[in-house]
Design a protein around this motif. Structure first.
Motif, PDB file in Angstrom:
ATOM      1  N   GLU A   1      -2.389 -30.011  16.445  1.00 14.01           N
ATOM      2  CA  GLU A   1      -0.982 -29.689  16.181  1.00 14.01           C
ATOM      3  C   GLU A   1      -0.557 -28.329  16.725  1.00 14.01           C
ATOM      4  O   GLU A   1       0.631 -28.042  16.811  1.00 14.01           O
ATOM      5  N   ILE A   2      -1.501 -27.477  17.072  1.00  9.45           N
ATOM      6  CA  ILE A   2      -1.171 -26.155  17.621  1.00  9.45           C
ATOM      7  C   ILE A   2      -0.791 -26.355  19.086  1.00  9.45           C
ATOM      8  O   ILE A   2      -1.552 -26.928  19.863  1.00  9.45           O
ATOM      9  N   PRO A   3       0.391 -25.859  19.507  1.00  4.72           N
ATOM     10  CA  PRO A   3       0.932 -26.222  20.816  1.00  4.72           C
ATOM     11  C   PRO A   3       0.294 -25.557  22.031  1.00  4.72           C
ATOM     12  O   PRO A   3       0.487 -26.021  23.152  1.00  4.72           O
ATOM     13  N   PHE A   4      -0.460 -24.477  21.841  1.00  3.87           N
ATOM     14  CA  PHE A   4      -0.998 -23.746  22.986  1.00  3.87           C
ATOM     15  C   PHE A   4      -2.445 -23.365  22.692  1.00  3.87           C
ATOM     16  O   PHE A   4      -2.751 -22.875  21.609  1.00  3.87           O
ATOM     17  N   LEU A   5      -3.332 -23.573  23.644  1.00  3.38           N
ATOM     18  CA  LEU A   5      -4.761 -23.451  23.402  1.00  3.38           C
ATOM     19  C   LEU A   5      -5.488 -22.836  24.592  1.00  3.38           C
ATOM     20  O   LEU A   5      -5.211 -23.183  25.741  1.00  3.38           O
ATOM     21  N   LEU A   6      -6.430 -21.942  24.283  1.00  2.00           N
ATOM     22  CA  LEU A   6      -7.340 -21.385  25.284  1.00  2.00           C
ATOM     23  C   LEU A   6      -8.749 -21.807  24.893  1.00  2.00           C
ATOM     24  O   LEU A   6      -9.170 -21.611  23.746  1.00  2.00           O
ATOM     25  N   GLU A   7      -9.489 -22.392  25.828  1.00  2.00           N
ATOM     26  CA  GLU A   7     -10.865 -22.797  25.585  1.00  2.00           C
ATOM     27  C   GLU A   7     -11.772 -21.764  26.235  1.00  2.00           C
ATOM     28  O   GLU A   7     -11.660 -21.499  27.437  1.00  2.00           O
ATOM     29  N   CYS A   8     -12.666 -21.179  25.439  1.00  2.00           N
ATOM     30  CA  CYS A   8     -13.397 -19.993  25.884  1.00  2.00           C
ATOM     31  C   CYS A   8     -14.900 -20.122  25.731  1.00  2.00           C
ATOM     32  O   CYS A   8     -15.394 -20.621  24.725  1.00  2.00           O
ATOM     33  N   GLU A   9     -15.591 -19.594  26.724  1.00  2.00           N
ATOM     34  CA  GLU A   9     -17.045 -19.495  26.715  1.00  2.00           C
ATOM     35  C   GLU A   9     -17.384 -18.029  26.470  1.00  2.00           C
ATOM     36  O   GLU A   9     -16.872 -17.141  27.157  1.00  2.00           O
ATOM     37  N   LEU A  10     -18.226 -17.755  25.491  1.00  2.00           N
ATOM     38  CA  LEU A  10     -18.606 -16.380  25.169  1.00  2.00           C
ATOM     39  C   LEU A  10     -19.384 -15.763  26.328  1.00  2.00           C
ATOM     40  O   LEU A  10     -20.375 -16.331  26.785  1.00  2.00           O
TER      41      LEU A  10
END
Length: 191
Positions: free
Chosen positions: A113-122
Protein backbone atom coordinates in the motif's frame (compact mmCIF):
# COMPACT_ATOMS: atom_id res chain seq x y z
CA UNK A 1 20.66 38.00 17.20
CA UNK A 2 20.73 34.23 17.15
CA UNK A 3 20.38 32.21 20.35
CA UNK A 4 22.44 29.05 20.86
CA UNK A 5 20.27 25.96 21.27
CA UNK A 6 23.14 23.53 21.76
CA UNK A 7 23.97 20.42 19.78
CA UNK A 8 20.63 18.97 18.64
CA UNK A 9 19.20 16.79 15.88
CA UNK A 10 17.40 19.71 14.28
CA UNK A 11 17.12 19.49 10.52
CA UNK A 12 13.93 20.56 8.79
CA UNK A 13 12.07 18.58 7.63
CA UNK A 14 13.18 14.99 7.93
CA UNK A 15 11.69 12.20 5.84
CA UNK A 16 9.39 9.58 7.24
CA UNK A 17 10.93 6.29 6.13
CA UNK A 18 9.33 2.88 6.53
CA UNK A 19 12.18 0.39 6.77
CA UNK A 20 11.22 -3.12 5.68
CA UNK A 21 13.13 -6.17 6.95
CA UNK A 22 12.75 -9.88 7.58
CA UNK A 23 13.72 -11.23 10.98
CA UNK A 24 15.69 -14.49 11.49
CA UNK A 25 12.52 -16.56 11.12
CA UNK A 26 11.48 -14.75 7.94
CA UNK A 27 8.72 -12.66 9.55
CA UNK A 28 8.22 -9.36 7.66
CA UNK A 29 8.50 -6.18 9.70
CA UNK A 30 8.35 -2.43 9.20
CA UNK A 31 9.78 0.32 11.37
CA UNK A 32 9.45 4.06 11.07
CA UNK A 33 12.70 6.02 10.89
CA UNK A 34 13.52 9.68 10.32
CA UNK A 35 17.31 9.71 10.31
CA UNK A 36 18.07 8.99 6.68
CA UNK A 37 18.47 10.23 3.15
CA UNK A 38 20.34 9.94 -0.12
CA UNK A 39 24.10 9.74 0.49
CA UNK A 40 25.59 8.96 -2.94
CA UNK A 41 24.51 9.38 -6.54
CA UNK A 42 26.89 6.93 -8.24
CA UNK A 43 26.22 4.25 -7.22
CA UNK A 44 22.82 5.41 -5.99
CA UNK A 45 22.75 4.92 -2.21
CA UNK A 46 20.56 5.82 0.72
CA UNK A 47 21.39 5.76 4.41
CA UNK A 48 19.26 5.14 7.44
CA UNK A 49 20.40 5.31 11.06
CA UNK A 50 18.89 2.91 13.58
CA UNK A 51 19.49 2.32 17.26
CA UNK A 52 20.95 -1.09 18.08
CA UNK A 53 17.98 -1.70 20.38
CA UNK A 54 15.51 -1.75 17.47
CA UNK A 55 14.22 -5.03 16.12
CA UNK A 56 15.10 -3.95 12.57
CA UNK A 57 18.76 -3.29 13.39
CA UNK A 58 19.55 -7.00 13.87
CA UNK A 59 17.46 -7.89 10.80
CA UNK A 60 19.51 -5.60 8.53
CA UNK A 61 22.76 -6.97 9.93
CA UNK A 62 21.54 -10.55 9.40
CA UNK A 63 19.91 -10.22 5.96
CA UNK A 64 22.17 -7.51 4.44
CA UNK A 65 19.14 -5.88 2.84
CA UNK A 66 16.22 -3.54 3.53
CA UNK A 67 13.54 -1.58 1.75
CA UNK A 68 12.62 2.05 2.26
CA UNK A 69 8.97 2.93 1.77
CA UNK A 70 7.84 6.54 1.52
CA UNK A 71 4.32 6.86 2.91
CA UNK A 72 1.90 9.51 1.70
CA UNK A 73 0.29 11.98 4.06
CA UNK A 74 -2.91 9.90 4.04
CA UNK A 75 -0.94 7.12 5.77
CA UNK A 76 0.13 9.17 8.80
CA UNK A 77 -1.76 7.00 11.32
CA UNK A 78 -0.19 3.80 10.05
CA UNK A 79 3.31 5.31 9.87
CA UNK A 80 3.01 6.61 13.44
CA UNK A 81 1.70 3.26 14.71
CA UNK A 82 4.58 1.44 13.03
CA UNK A 83 6.97 3.78 14.88
CA UNK A 84 5.22 3.27 18.22
CA UNK A 85 5.26 -0.54 18.09
CA UNK A 86 8.04 -3.11 18.19
CA UNK A 87 8.12 -6.00 15.76
CA UNK A 88 9.21 -8.15 18.70
CA UNK A 89 5.64 -7.95 20.06
CA UNK A 90 3.39 -6.73 17.24
CA UNK A 91 2.54 -8.04 13.78
CA UNK A 92 2.59 -4.58 12.18
CA UNK A 93 1.31 -5.68 8.78
CA UNK A 94 -1.77 -7.25 10.34
CA UNK A 95 -2.38 -4.34 12.72
CA UNK A 96 -2.21 -1.68 9.99
CA UNK A 97 -3.97 -3.71 7.31
CA UNK A 98 -0.91 -3.45 5.09
CA UNK A 99 -0.06 -6.32 2.75
CA UNK A 100 3.49 -7.69 2.91
CA UNK A 101 5.10 -7.71 -0.50
CA UNK A 102 8.36 -9.52 -1.16
CA UNK A 103 11.13 -7.89 -3.14
CA UNK A 104 12.38 -10.01 -6.00
CA UNK A 105 15.74 -8.20 -5.92
CA UNK A 106 16.73 -7.96 -2.24
CA UNK A 107 15.99 -10.07 0.84
CA UNK A 108 13.46 -7.67 2.36
CA UNK A 109 9.71 -7.02 2.44
CA UNK A 110 7.66 -3.90 1.84
CA UNK A 111 4.07 -2.75 2.26
CA UNK A 112 2.12 -3.02 -1.01
CA UNK A 113 0.00 0.00 0.00
CA UNK A 114 2.99 2.36 0.31
CA UNK A 115 3.20 4.21 -3.03
CA UNK A 116 6.98 4.66 -3.35
CA UNK A 117 9.70 2.11 -2.60
CA UNK A 118 13.49 1.78 -2.68
CA UNK A 119 14.96 -1.74 -2.62
CA UNK A 120 18.39 -1.71 -1.02
CA UNK A 121 21.37 -3.99 -0.58
CA UNK A 122 23.49 -3.24 2.49
CA UNK A 123 26.96 -2.07 1.44
CA UNK A 124 28.29 -0.31 4.57
CA UNK A 125 27.51 0.12 8.23
CA UNK A 126 29.14 2.62 10.58
CA UNK A 127 28.79 2.68 14.37
CA UNK A 128 28.16 6.28 15.42
CA UNK A 129 27.33 5.95 19.11
CA UNK A 130 23.68 5.30 19.86
CA UNK A 131 22.95 4.68 16.16
CA UNK A 132 24.36 2.55 13.38
CA UNK A 133 24.36 4.23 9.99
CA UNK A 134 23.39 1.68 7.35
CA UNK A 135 24.20 2.52 3.73
CA UNK A 136 22.15 0.69 1.17
CA UNK A 137 22.86 0.57 -2.54
CA UNK A 138 19.58 1.24 -4.30
CA UNK A 139 18.94 -1.77 -6.52
CA UNK A 140 15.56 -0.58 -7.79
CA UNK A 141 12.94 2.10 -7.28
CA UNK A 142 9.26 1.21 -7.59
CA UNK A 143 6.32 3.60 -7.72
CA UNK A 144 2.58 3.23 -8.01
CA UNK A 145 1.32 4.36 -11.42
CA UNK A 146 -0.98 6.98 -9.85
CA UNK A 147 1.96 8.99 -8.45
CA UNK A 148 3.84 9.24 -11.75
CA UNK A 149 3.97 12.42 -13.82
CA UNK A 150 3.47 12.48 -17.58
CA UNK A 151 7.21 11.90 -18.06
CA UNK A 152 6.95 8.60 -16.15
CA UNK A 153 8.90 9.86 -13.12
CA UNK A 154 7.55 10.23 -9.55
CA UNK A 155 5.60 13.43 -8.90
CA UNK A 156 6.05 14.73 -5.33
CA UNK A 157 2.72 16.54 -5.50
CA UNK A 158 0.91 13.31 -6.37
CA UNK A 159 2.88 11.25 -3.82
CA UNK A 160 2.36 13.82 -1.03
CA UNK A 161 5.16 12.31 1.07
CA UNK A 162 4.93 12.45 4.81
CA UNK A 163 7.68 14.40 6.60
CA UNK A 164 8.53 14.90 10.25
CA UNK A 165 9.40 18.05 12.17
CA UNK A 166 11.80 16.86 14.90
CA UNK A 167 11.63 19.76 17.37
CA UNK A 168 7.93 19.74 18.27
CA UNK A 169 7.34 16.28 16.74
CA UNK A 170 4.74 17.13 14.13
CA UNK A 171 4.09 15.25 10.94
CA UNK A 172 3.93 17.66 8.02
CA UNK A 173 2.81 17.55 4.41
CA UNK A 174 4.40 18.75 1.20
CA UNK A 175 4.07 22.43 0.39
CA UNK A 176 3.90 24.23 -2.92
CA UNK A 177 6.53 24.65 -5.60
CA UNK A 178 8.63 27.79 -5.09
CA UNK A 179 10.41 27.62 -8.41
CA UNK A 180 12.51 25.43 -10.64
CA UNK A 181 15.90 24.38 -9.23
CA UNK A 182 18.98 25.58 -11.10
CA UNK A 183 16.81 28.32 -12.55
CA UNK A 184 15.34 30.70 -9.94
CA UNK A 185 18.83 31.66 -8.75
CA UNK A 186 19.82 32.87 -12.20
CA UNK A 187 18.14 36.20 -11.49
CA UNK A 188 20.94 37.08 -9.04
CA UNK A 189 23.94 38.64 -10.73
CA UNK A 190 27.48 37.81 -9.68
CA UNK A 191 29.50 40.73 -8.29
Amino acid sequence: MKRSLGARTYLFPTPVLLVGTYDQEGKPNLMTAAWGGICCSDPPCINVSLRKATYSHAAIVERKAFTIGIPSESQVREADFIGLSSGRRVEKFAATGFTAGQSQLVDAPYAEEIPFLLECELVHSVELGLHTLFVGKIIDVKADENILAEDGQPDIFKLKPLSWEPVHRHYISTGTSLGLAFSVGKTIREK
